[in-house]
Write a protein that holds these residues in place. Structure first.
Motif, PDB file in Angstrom:
ATOM      1  N   GLY A  19       0.837  -1.196   0.000  1.00 44.75           N
ATOM      2  CA  GLY A  19       0.000   0.000   0.000  1.00 44.75           C
ATOM      3  C   GLY A  19       0.870   1.243   0.000  1.00 44.75           C
ATOM      4  N   ASP A  44      -0.051  -0.879  -4.902  1.00 40.49           N
ATOM      5  CA  ASP A  44      -1.362  -0.208  -4.923  1.00 40.49           C
ATOM      6  C   ASP A  44      -1.198   1.307  -4.825  1.00 40.49           C
ATOM      7  OD1 ASP A  44      -4.353  -0.285  -4.629  1.00 40.49           O
ATOM      8  OD2 ASP A  44      -3.862   0.686  -2.724  1.00 40.49           O
ATOM      9  N   LYS A  78      -6.380   3.739  -8.939  1.00 42.21           N
ATOM     10  CA  LYS A  78      -7.836   3.932  -8.755  1.00 42.21           C
ATOM     11  C   LYS A  78      -8.238   5.282  -9.317  1.00 42.21           C
ATOM     12  CE  LYS A  78      -7.096   1.753  -4.276  1.00 42.21           C
ATOM     13  NZ  LYS A  78      -5.794   2.330  -3.859  1.00 42.21           N
ATOM     14  N   SER A 191      -6.133  -0.925   4.840  1.00 42.03           N
ATOM     15  CA  SER A 191      -5.804  -0.830   6.272  1.00 42.03           C
ATOM     16  C   SER A 191      -5.822  -2.221   6.905  1.00 42.03           C
ATOM     17  CB  SER A 191      -6.760   0.110   7.015  1.00 42.03           C
ATOM     18  OG  SER A 191      -6.583   1.446   6.588  1.00 42.03           O
ATOM     19  N   GLY A 194      -5.085  -2.459  10.484  1.00 44.37           N
ATOM     20  CA  GLY A 194      -5.923  -1.642  11.369  1.00 44.37           C
ATOM     21  C   GLY A 194      -5.279  -0.293  11.648  1.00 44.37           C
ATOM     22  N   LEU A 232      -2.992  -5.284   1.840  1.00 48.58           N
ATOM     23  CA  LEU A 232      -2.132  -4.273   1.202  1.00 48.58           C
ATOM     24  C   LEU A 232      -1.474  -3.420   2.282  1.00 48.58           C
ATOM     25  CD1 LEU A 232      -4.768  -3.102  -1.466  1.00 48.58           C
ATOM     26  CD2 LEU A 232      -2.866  -4.691  -1.841  1.00 48.58           C
TER      27      LEU A 232
HETATM   28  P1  NDP Z   1      -2.152  -0.325   7.439  1.00 44.92           P
HETATM   29  O1  NDP Z   1      -3.074  -1.221   8.165  1.00 44.92           O
HETATM   30  O2  NDP Z   1      -1.339  -0.851   6.323  1.00 44.92           O
HETATM   31  O3  NDP Z   1      -1.226   0.373   8.521  1.00 44.92           O
HETATM   32  C1  NDP Z   1      -0.171   1.217   8.190  1.00 44.92           C
HETATM   33  C2  NDP Z   1       0.438   1.729   9.498  1.00 44.92           C
HETATM   34  O4  NDP Z   1       0.990   0.642  10.242  1.00 44.92           O
HETATM   35  C3  NDP Z   1       1.540   2.713   9.272  1.00 44.92           C
HETATM   36  O5  NDP Z   1       1.448   3.665  10.301  1.00 44.92           O
HETATM   37  C4  NDP Z   1       2.816   1.861   9.422  1.00 44.92           C
HETATM   38  O6  NDP Z   1       3.860   2.687   9.927  1.00 44.92           O
HETATM   39  C5  NDP Z   1       2.392   0.839  10.447  1.00 44.92           C
HETATM   40  N1  NDP Z   1       3.021  -0.478  10.258  1.00 44.92           N
HETATM   41  C6  NDP Z   1       3.226  -1.132   9.084  1.00 44.92           C
HETATM   42  N2  NDP Z   1       3.783  -2.325   9.295  1.00 44.92           N
HETATM   43  C7  NDP Z   1       3.959  -2.453  10.625  1.00 44.92           C
HETATM   44  C8  NDP Z   1       4.496  -3.469  11.443  1.00 44.92           C
HETATM   45  N3  NDP Z   1       4.974  -4.594  10.921  1.00 44.92           N
HETATM   46  N4  NDP Z   1       4.518  -3.261  12.799  1.00 44.92           N
HETATM   47  C9  NDP Z   1       4.036  -2.125  13.334  1.00 44.92           C
HETATM   48  N5  NDP Z   1       3.491  -1.128  12.603  1.00 44.92           N
HETATM   49  C10 NDP Z   1       3.460  -1.286  11.254  1.00 44.92           C
HETATM   50  O7  NDP Z   1      -3.085   0.902   6.952  1.00 44.92           O
HETATM   51  P2  NDP Z   1      -3.175   1.903   5.737  1.00 44.92           P
HETATM   52  O8  NDP Z   1      -4.328   2.784   6.058  1.00 44.92           O
HETATM   53  O9  NDP Z   1      -1.874   2.508   5.430  1.00 44.92           O
HETATM   54  O10 NDP Z   1      -3.647   1.003   4.512  1.00 44.92           O
HETATM   55  C11 NDP Z   1      -2.775   0.300   3.672  1.00 44.92           C
HETATM   56  C12 NDP Z   1      -3.046   0.632   2.221  1.00 44.92           C
HETATM   57  O11 NDP Z   1      -4.408   0.406   1.866  1.00 44.92           O
HETATM   58  C13 NDP Z   1      -2.817   2.106   1.856  1.00 44.92           C
HETATM   59  O12 NDP Z   1      -1.458   2.410   1.759  1.00 44.92           O
HETATM   60  C14 NDP Z   1      -3.562   2.192   0.556  1.00 44.92           C
HETATM   61  O13 NDP Z   1      -2.768   1.648  -0.494  1.00 44.92           O
HETATM   62  C15 NDP Z   1      -4.788   1.298   0.825  1.00 44.92           C
HETATM   63  N6  NDP Z   1      -5.980   2.085   1.248  1.00 44.92           N
HETATM   64  C16 NDP Z   1      -7.052   2.114   0.390  1.00 44.92           C
HETATM   65  C17 NDP Z   1      -8.215   2.788   0.725  1.00 44.92           C
HETATM   66  C18 NDP Z   1      -9.354   2.783  -0.246  1.00 44.92           C
HETATM   67  O14 NDP Z   1     -10.294   3.559  -0.050  1.00 44.92           O
HETATM   68  N7  NDP Z   1      -9.330   1.966  -1.254  1.00 44.92           N
HETATM   69  C19 NDP Z   1      -8.359   3.491   1.992  1.00 44.92           C
HETATM   70  C20 NDP Z   1      -7.198   3.379   2.858  1.00 44.92           C
HETATM   71  C21 NDP Z   1      -6.057   2.691   2.486  1.00 44.92           C
HETATM   72  P3  NDP Z   1       5.316   2.819   9.187  1.00 44.92           P
HETATM   73  O15 NDP Z   1       5.070   3.280   7.787  1.00 44.92           O
HETATM   74  O16 NDP Z   1       6.016   3.838  10.046  1.00 44.92           O
HETATM   75  O17 NDP Z   1       5.935   1.461   9.265  1.00 44.92           O
END
Ligand code: NDP
Length: 281
Positions: A19, A44, A78, A191, A194, A232
């Motif tokens: 993502g 993505d 998208k 997400s 979460g 993702l």
């Molecule tokens: P995620 O659930 O992927 O969480 C991301 C968060 O978790 C960031 O703060 C990241 O911090 C942290 N993180 C990642 N890996 C770890 C780990 N192993 N341990 C601890 N913390 C971790 O949520 P997102 O909302 O970012 O969603 C992911 C993707 O989904 C987006 O990037 C996008 O591509 C898609 N999306 C699509 C939507 C839609 O409407 N279609 C809406 C929202 C999201 P750090 O970067 O500092 O590691």
């Protein structure tokens, strides 16, 4: 190595993707390159993430530098709500292609249905044509409910290959996933961890992590794979990118999956993104 699912149009989709929201600029470029280095093969993006240029450039440069075949990478974007007219949807797809600087986009999705505008059926017809023209290899939707899916399938006769929806242990989308299965649509999870309210401390997650000697994040991502959904996860940090991808060396038992699914709650959405009311242009 990442495993793959076959979409209803034959495209082979990696079982986990990277993502890219809200990664932009140099940070976005570096993150996509390190994700590809780590082994992600599904990336993505979205027009509204404002990062298609750097995502496309990172992919192009990485392919060139590593000599990897373009066909190994699935690039997904998208189209935004402001492009829901038939012609505007086609234009948006072609603009994404130009912005990313690629020969084709592998997957184009409609980002949100925006039902108050009421033009998502037109947008879907535009995507069908983009696929016929080879701009997109596969087409799908995001944030569509069962009703929105039925409306576009009735109207066009074409079933989306993917519906990308909010899905994590606090919001497990049981009914919608069953509908996807009935229709032959692959569920992608946004997400997936979460985000800010990830259930890393919840007993079913912690206990499974201890039993399998993995991290809580790996348990959650593996849970998606056990459900047949494609998570993702986003991370800007190479070590977490690698951690999140490393979920094919263990399996959760049906009891573990069920215990994690039991964390779901009616108000489990992260920001109230109900597709019937939440709109993004
Ligand atoms: P995620 O659930 O992927 O969480 C991301 C968060 O978790 C960031 O703060 C990241 O911090 C942290 N993180 C990642 N890996 C770890 C780990 N192993 N341990 C601890 N913390 C971790 O949520 P997102 O909302 O970012 O969603 C992911 C993707 O989904 C987006 O990037 C996008 O591509 C898609 N999306 C699509 C939507 C839609 O409407 N279609 C809406 C929202 C999201 P750090 O970067 O500092 O590691």
């Amino acid at each position: 190595m990442t495993e793959h699912l076959i979409l209803n149009d034959g495209l082979s989709l990696p079982e986990i993707g990277f993502g890219t929201y809200p990664l932009r600029g140099d940070e976005g470029y570096r993150a996509v390159r390190s994700a590809l280095d780590a082994g992600y093969r599904l990336i993505d993006s979205a027009v509204n993430y404002g990062n298609e240029e750097e995502v496309g450039r990172a992919i192009r440069d990485w392919l060139k530098d590593t000599g990897t075949d373009r066909d190994e990478i699935v690039v997904q974007t998208k189209i935004p709500g402001r492009a829901h007219e038939f012609e505007a949807a086609k234009r948006a797809g072609r603009e994404s292609l130009a912005t990313m600087g690629l020969d084709r986009i592998d997957v184009v999705l409609i980002h949100w249905p925006n039902p108050s505008v009421g033009k998502y059926k037109e947008a879907w017809r535009g995507l069908v044509e983009l696929r016929e023209q080879g701009v997109a290899r596969s087409i799908g939707v995001s944030n569509f409910t069962a009703e929105h899916l039925a409306a576009i399938i009735d109207d066009s006769g074409v079933t989306p290959a993917i519906n990308q929806v909010e899905l994590h242990p606090y919001f497990i989308q049981e009914e919608l996933r069953a509908e996807h299965e009935r229709l032959g649509i692959v569920t992608e999870s946004w997400s997936p961890l979460g985000k800010a309210s990830a259930p890393y401390e919840q007993p079913p997650v912690v206990e499974a992590a201890t039993r399998h000697n993995v991290t809580p994040a790996q348990v959650i991502l593996r849970w998606h794979i056990e459900l047949g959904a494609v998570p993702l996860p986003k991370s800007g940090r190479p070590e977490r990118q690698a951690e999140n991808l490393d979920v094919f060396g263990f399996e959760l038992t049906p009891d573990e999956v069920e215990a994690i699914s039991a964390l779901t709650r009616a108000d489990g959405r992260l920001f109230g993104g109900d597709p019937n009311t939440h709109e993004e242009m």
